[in-house]
Design an enzyme around this catalytic site. Structure first.
Site, PDB file in Angstrom:
ATOM      1  CB  SER A   1      23.615  13.495 -28.953  1.00 12.80           C
ATOM      2  OG  SER A   1      22.718  13.586 -30.009  1.00 12.80           O
TER       3      SER A   1
ATOM      4  CG  HIS B   1      22.245   8.999 -31.710  1.00 13.66           C
ATOM      5  ND1 HIS B   1      23.305   9.711 -32.218  1.00 13.66           N
ATOM      6  CD2 HIS B   1      21.615   9.829 -30.852  1.00 13.66           C
ATOM      7  CE1 HIS B   1      23.304  10.930 -31.697  1.00 13.66           C
ATOM      8  NE2 HIS B   1      22.290  11.017 -30.856  1.00 13.66           N
TER       9      HIS B   1
END
Length: 727
Positions: free
Chosen positions: A586, A701
C-alpha cells in the site's frame, strides 16, 4: 492504506474511520529489507528530468482498464510466468501448505465482541473459507474449547446465492440487539452492501433495510430509522469515490426519498452520520471529512439543526458520555493554556458547547513518547502510550480538576499491548492482548485494579528458539534518530551474509509495533533469516510530529530514513546489499517503489504489494483523491514539482540496473488501483529488467479474499525472497 470501519458509539469513528481509507498494515506478514548507498544528487536531478519527460507520454495507460479483456490477458500471462518460476521450486508447495495450515488453524484466538448478553466472533478456517459469524457466553468462552452457536454461515450463504461475499462487519441495535445491519463485500472490495438481519430467526429481513453495493454505510437510529450515506446516483459521491450526502431513512420508504441531513461538496472526502445510543447520553453527529487530518464534526439537534464542535479541523474528536476528548495534531490554545501537538485533553461536552473552554490535560508527549490509543471503561480511561515504540499502560479516573492517575495492574514490561473495553457502559473490564515478534499473542481479561486473567493463547506456529529481539537506532541523512526492531539468530556470524528482510510503511501516522506473525516466522525466521522493521518518519511512532515530518515536499525524509536503516544493517555486518530485501504494501508499496528507483544499489530483491507508483495519476484512480493531504496535488505545478521526485513510475530509467523485483496486487482492489503495479511491471518488463508480477483476481486491498489465496501469495513472496537473498 487505512481501513474504513465504523465501530459503535465511538465518535472518533467519524473523524478517524472516515479518514481510514488508505493505510493497510496487513502486509507485515510478508515484509522485507533494504540496504545500500544514498543516490547522488546528480542521479536525483537526472531522475526528475526523466520523470518530467515520462509524464508526458504514458503508453501503458491501457492497463488501467481493470477488467478489460486485453489487460486481463496481460495479467494472466504474467501470472503464469511468475507461477512457472516460483511455484515450481522445491520448497514452494511445502511453504504454501505450512502457511495455509497456520491460517486455517483452529488454535487461533477467537477474538470476541460483547453484544448484549453474548460474545460474538467471526471465524475462518479450512472448512469455512469465507467464515462463520457465531456467538457464545462468557462462561463458555473461558473454556479451552467453547461451544459456539452459528448465527450466519457465509460459505452457505454464498452457495445459496451464487455469490462471493466477504464479511465486512455487523452493527446491532440496542437494547435488545435483535436486529443487525450486516455489511458484505463482493470479493473483498471496499464497496459493499448492507442488509438487515433478524437475530431471532438468524435470517435476513425480507423488505428490510438494504443498501445497494457502493462505498458507504448505514447506522441505526432506532428500529425503524437509519442514517444512510452511499451512492444515491449521479453527483452523490465525492471525487474520492466516497459518500457526499447523508440521509435519514424511514422504514417502508424508498431510500431515494429519505430526508437529506447533510450534503457536502464534491471535493470533500467523506460525509457520514452516527447515532450515539449510550444510555443517558443519546446524541446524533454528522461528520464532514474534507481530507485526511481535516474534518468537521457537528451535533444534530432534534430539530435537525447542526451545531459545530468548534475546534481545529486537524483535531481527532471523540465524545464519550459527558466528555469531549481531543487528540491534538497541532498546538492548541484554550482557557489561557497552550497544549502541544500530540496531547490528549478533555472537557465537559455540554460546557464546551455552551462556550466554556476549560480542559484537563490527560497526556502530554515527550521526545520519546506518543499516545498510541485510549479506551473508556465504565468509570476509567486507559491510556496506551508508546515510549520509543514500546507500550506502556496507565489508568485515569475522572474527577473535578485533575484526574486521578495510576498504573495499570499486571501490564507486561515488554511487547506490544492492545487494550479495548469489554462493555464501556456497564463494566470496568478490558480485553488486553500482548505479543512480540517471537511470542504468540495472549488474550487477557482484566478488571481495572486487578491482576489480568489469561483467557487464550495462540500456539507457537514456528520454532523461535535461539532467536533474539533487539532495538537499534540508525541516523538519517538529516541527523534524525530512527528506531528499528531486529529479530536475529542468537549466534549470528556478523559476516554480512545473513538473508535479511526489512519492512517499512512510513505513512498516515500508522505505527509499526512488535507483533507475532506466524507467516514471517515460518517463511523467514525459521529458515535462519533476519527480520527488521523500520519505524520511519511518516508513521505515528512519535506522534503527529513524526508523521508531519514526511508529508508532501518532505516525503523524501521517509525514504532517507528507510535507507539509513538499511545502511545501518550493513554497517553492523548483519547483512550486505546482495542479501538484503525490501518489502512494503500500500503506502509501503510506494516506499519500496522508491527504494527500487532511488536506492537500487542497496537491495538484493524487492517485493512491492498493492502499491501506489504513478503519482501523477494517483488522484484520478479510485480513492486516490482522498490522499492528497499526504502526498500533494499533482495537478498543481508547484506540487508536481516535488511529487515527481517520489513517483517511481516516472523515476524508472531503462538504462539503470535494478534488483530483482516482484509486484503483487489484486484485481478487486478498489482502493489502490491495480493499474499502478501493472504499468510499473510492464515498463520494467519491456526494458528487460528482472521483474515478476502476480495479480490475484479477487481479494480487495488486503490482496486475498480467503486463506488459500493469502497462503499462495505469501509463499510466492517468501520463495522469491529466499531464492534471491540466500544464495
Amino acid at each position: 492504506m487505512p481501513q474504513l470501519s465504523m465501530p459503535r458509539r465511538t465518535l472518533s469513528t467519524l473523524s478517524r474511520a472516515c479518514q481510514a481509507v488508505l493505510v493497510s498494515t496487513s502486509f507485515a506478514a510478508v515484509s522485507l529489507a533494504t540496504v545500500g548507498l544514498v543516490a547522488t544528487s546528480l542521479a536525483a536531478t537526472a531522475g526528475v528530468a526523466h520523470a518530467e519527460e515520462a509524464a508526458l507520454n504514458d503508453r501503458y495507460q491501457w492497463l488501467e482498464d481493470v477488467t478489460g479483456d486485453k489487460p486481463l490477458d496481460w495479467v494472466r500471462s504474467e501470472n503464469a510466468r511468475t507461477e512457472a518460476e516460483l511455484a515450481a521450486t522445491p520448497g514452494f508447495k511445502s511453504l504454501e501448505s505450512d502457511v495455509r495450515t497456520i491460517l486455517d488453524s483452529d488454535a487461533k484466538i477467537p477474538g470476541v465482541q460483547k453484544i448484549g448478553d453474548h460474545y460474538y466472533n467471526f471465524w475462518k478456517d479450512k472448512q469455512h473459507e469465507r467464515g462463520l459469524w457465531r456467538r457464545t457466553s462468557l462462561a463458555e468462552y473461558r473454556k479451552d474449547k467453547p461451544q459456539w452457536e452459528t448465527v450466519l454461515d457465509l460459505d452457505a450463504l454464498n452457495e445459496a446465492e451464487g455469490e462471493n461475499w466477504v464479511w465486512h462487519g455487523a452493527q446491532c441495535l440496542r437494547p435488545d440487539y435483535q436486529r443487525c445491519l450486516i455489511a458484505l463485500s463482493r470479493g473483498g472490495a471496499d464497496a459493499d452492501v448492507t442488509r438487515e438481519f433478524d437475530m431471532t430467526r438468524k435470517a435476513f429481513v425480507e423488505d428490510g433495510f438494504f443498501r445497494p453495493e457502493a462505498k458507504g454505510g448505514l447506522d441505526w437510529i432506532d428500529r425503524d430509522t437509519v442514517y444512510v450515506y452511499t451512492d444515491f446516483g449521479d453527483g452523490s459521491m465525492t471525487e474520492s469515490g466516497y459518500p457526499r450526502i447523508v440521509k435519514r431513512w424511514k422504514r417502508g420508504t424508498e431510500m431515494s426519498e429519505a430526508e437529506v441531513v447533510y450534503e457536502g461538496r464534491a471535493d470533500d472526502m467523506y460525509i457520514a452520520a452516527i447515532h450515539d445510543d449510550t444510555p443517558g447520553f443519546e446524541r446524533d453527529f454528522v461528520s464532514r471529512t474534507l481530507a485526511f487530518y481535516n474534518d468537521e464534526l457537528y451535533v444534530r439537534g432534534d430539530d435537525g439543526a447542526l451545531s459545530k464542535i468548534d475546534v481545529p479541523n486537524s483535531v481527532n474528536k471523540n465524545v464519550h458520555k459527558q466528555w469531549l476528548m481531543l487528540e491534538l495534531r497541532e498546538p492548541y490554545s484554550a482557557g489561557g493554556h497552550e497544549y502541544p501537538a500530540g496531547s490528549l485533553i478533555a472537557a465537559n461536552f455540554d460546557d464546551f458547547m455552551a462556550g466554556k473552554r476549560e480542559f484537563t490535560a490527560l497526556f502530554t508527549p515527550s521526545e520519546s513518547t506518543s499516545l498510541a490509543s485510549y479506551t473508556w471503561t465504565r468509570d476509567h480511561l486507559v491510556l496506551n502510550v508508546l515510549d520509543d515504540v514500546k507500550s506502556r499502560l496507565s489508568v485515569l479516573t475522572p474527577g473535578e480538576g485533575e484526574w486521578k492517575r495510576s498504573e495499570f495492574t499486571g501490564a507486561p514490561d515488554f511487547g506490544t499491548i492492545s487494550v479495548g473495553a469489554v462493555d464501556p457502559d456497564d463494566s470496568d473490564a478490558v480485553w488486553m492482548t500482548v505479543a512480540d515478534y517471537l511470542t504468540p499473542t495472549t488474550l487477557y481479561m482484566a478488571d481495572i485494579g486487578e491482576q489480568p486473567e489469561a483467557l487464550k493463547s495462540m500456539p507457537a506456529f514456528f520454532d523461535a528458539s535461539g532467536k533474539v529481539i533487539e532495538q537499534h537506532f540508525a541516523t538519517s541523512e538529516d541527523g534524525t534518530r530512527v528506531p528499528y526492531f531486529l529479530v536475529r539468530p542468537e549466534g549470528l556470524a556478523y559476516d554480512g551474509k545473513a538473508p535479511t528482510l526489512l519492512y517499512g510503511y512510513g505513512g498516515f501516522e500508522i505505527s509499526l509495533t512488535p507483533g507475532y506473525s506466524a507467516a514471517v516466522g515460518k517463511g523467514w525466521l525459521e529458515k535462519g533469516g533476519v527480520y527488521a522493521v523500520a519505524n520511519i518518519r511518516g508513521g505515528g511512532e512519535y506522534g503527529p510530529r513524526w508523521h508531519q515530518a514526511a508529508l508532501k515536499a518532505n516525503r523524501h525524509k521517509a525514504y532517507e530514513d528507510f535507507a539509513a536503516v538499511a545502511k545501518d544493517l550493513v554497517a553492523r555486518r548483519i547483512t550486505s546489499p546482495a542479501h538484503l530485501g525490501a518489502q512494503g504494501g500500500s503506502n509501503g508499496g510506494l516506499l519500496t517503489g522508491n527504494m527500487l528507483t532511488q536506492y537500487p544499489e542497496l537491495f538484493g530483491a524487492i517485493v512491492v504489494q498493492v502499491p501506489l507508483l504513478d503519482m501523477q495519476r494517483y488522484h484520478k484512480l479510485l480513492a486516490g483523491a482522498s490522499w492528497m493531504a499526504e502526498y500533494g496535488d499533482p495537478d498543481k505545478p508547484e506540487e508536481w514539482a516535488f511529487i515527481q521526485t517520489f513517483s517511481p513510475y516516472h523515476l524508472f530509467d531503462p538504462g539503470r540496473e535494478y534488483p530483482p523485483t516482484i509486484f503483487m496486487t489484486s484485481t478487486r482492489d478498489d482502493r489502490v488501483h491495480p493499474g499502478h503495479a501493472r504499468k510499473m511491471a510492464a515498463q520494467m518488463r519491456d526494458a528487460d529488467k528482472d521483474v515478476r508480477y502476480y495479480e490475484n483476481i479477487e481479494g480487495g486491498h488486503g490482496g486475498a479474499a480467503n486463506n488459500a489465496q493469502a497462503a499462495h501469495m505469501s509463499a510466492l513472496a517468501y520463495t522469491f525472497l529466499w531464492e534471491q537473498l540466500a544464495e
